[in-house]
Design an enzyme around this catalytic site. Structure first.
Site, short mmCIF file in Angstrom:
data_model
loop_
_atom_site.label_atom_id
_atom_site.label_comp_id
_atom_site.label_asym_id
_atom_site.label_seq_id
_atom_site.Cartn_x
_atom_site.Cartn_y
_atom_site.Cartn_z
N ASP A 160 -23.16 -18.52 97.34
CA ASP A 160 -22.44 -18.36 98.59
C ASP A 160 -22.92 -17.04 99.22
O ASP A 160 -23.59 -16.24 98.55
CB ASP A 160 -20.94 -18.31 98.29
CG ASP A 160 -20.11 -17.93 99.49
OD1 ASP A 160 -20.26 -18.57 100.54
OD2 ASP A 160 -19.32 -16.97 99.37
N ASP B 69 -20.91 -14.78 102.19
CA ASP B 69 -19.82 -13.85 102.43
C ASP B 69 -18.90 -13.75 101.22
O ASP B 69 -18.38 -14.76 100.75
CB ASP B 69 -19.00 -14.28 103.65
CG ASP B 69 -19.47 -13.61 104.93
OD1 ASP B 69 -19.84 -12.43 104.87
OD2 ASP B 69 -19.47 -14.26 105.98
#
Length: 237
Positions: A14, A16
């Site tokens: 991922d 953020d």
């Protein structure tokens, strides 16, 4: 528990909350959007919106249904993250702990025949590219953004696509996530999941049932080879 070793064909990250911290900019963007959508509760949104695509958040919290308006507002929101991230003394978009050492090792993957890592983000490609540049995180060859999938996290689509573009089976991948929705996405795709305590509580992450929970990527070390990636988890939380 410490010193857990895992073997994988590819690592799926991922963005953020996992590789970069853009919290200051996100808060600023929602505060800006409250001027246009005065009924929204910023604190309530922040408690549940992380890891979800901007278009899905705007549809849910701002009630935007028109596809053209939704696309334009999503672009405006993500531009606001960048523009407000350093306003008023905010921290800006920064690299999270442990990322540099992993990226230094991953840099060697450019000499290998197949991709060994990917970023699978709920952000748009334009915003994610800007955020990675600001935080000095390299953009991988395999880069899955929100517009690349019909259904975002918690659906499995982002990580299924990331594994496919790496040319490997999802069950042979390890997903690194900070949000429950992302952990659910990785699990639904059939990947092993490592959750990071960077944005959510242990209780929230445990509810998503990741395989491992760690403080952040400073608990992780990796070694690449021609046959795959060895991941060592030095400290499980």
């Amino acid at each position: 528990m410490s010193g857990t070793t895992l073997n994988a064909d590819a690592l799926l990250f991922d963005m953020d909350g996992t590789l970069v911290d853009s919290t200051a900019g996100v808060v600023g963007a929602w505060e800006l959007f409250r001027q246009s959508y005065p009924t929204i509760d910023v604190q309530d949104i922040l408690s549940s919106s992380h890891g979800v695509r901007t278009v899905d958040n705007l549809k849910k919290h701002c009630g935007i249904e028109d596809p053209e308006i939704l696309e334009a507002e999503a672009q405006r929101f993500e531009e606001a993250i960048v523009s407000t991230s350093t306003a008023g003394g905010r921290r800006g978009i920064v690299q999270l702990p442990g990322v540099k050492s992993i990226m230094d090792e991953i840099a060697a993957s450019r000499f290998l025949p197949n991709p060994r890592w990917a970023i699978c983000t709920s952000a748009t490609r334009a915003y994610a590219s800007s955020a990675l540049e600001i935080a000095a995180v390299p953009v991988p060859d395999v880069f899955v953004a929100s517009e690349d999938v019909a259904k975002g996290k918690p659906f499995p689509d982002p990580y299924l696509l990331g594994a496919s573009k790496c040319g490997v089976k999802p069950e042979n991948c390890i997903v690194f996530e900070d949000a429950p929705s992302g952990v659910c996405s990785g699990r639904a795709a059939g990947c092993k999941t490592v959750a990071l305590l960077t944005t959510h509580s242990r209780e929230q992450l445990e509810a998503a049932q990741p395989d491992f929970i760690v403080k952040d990527l400073s608990s992780i070390s990796i070694r690449l080879s021609e046959t795959g990636v060895t991941v060592t988890i030095r400290e499980v939380q």
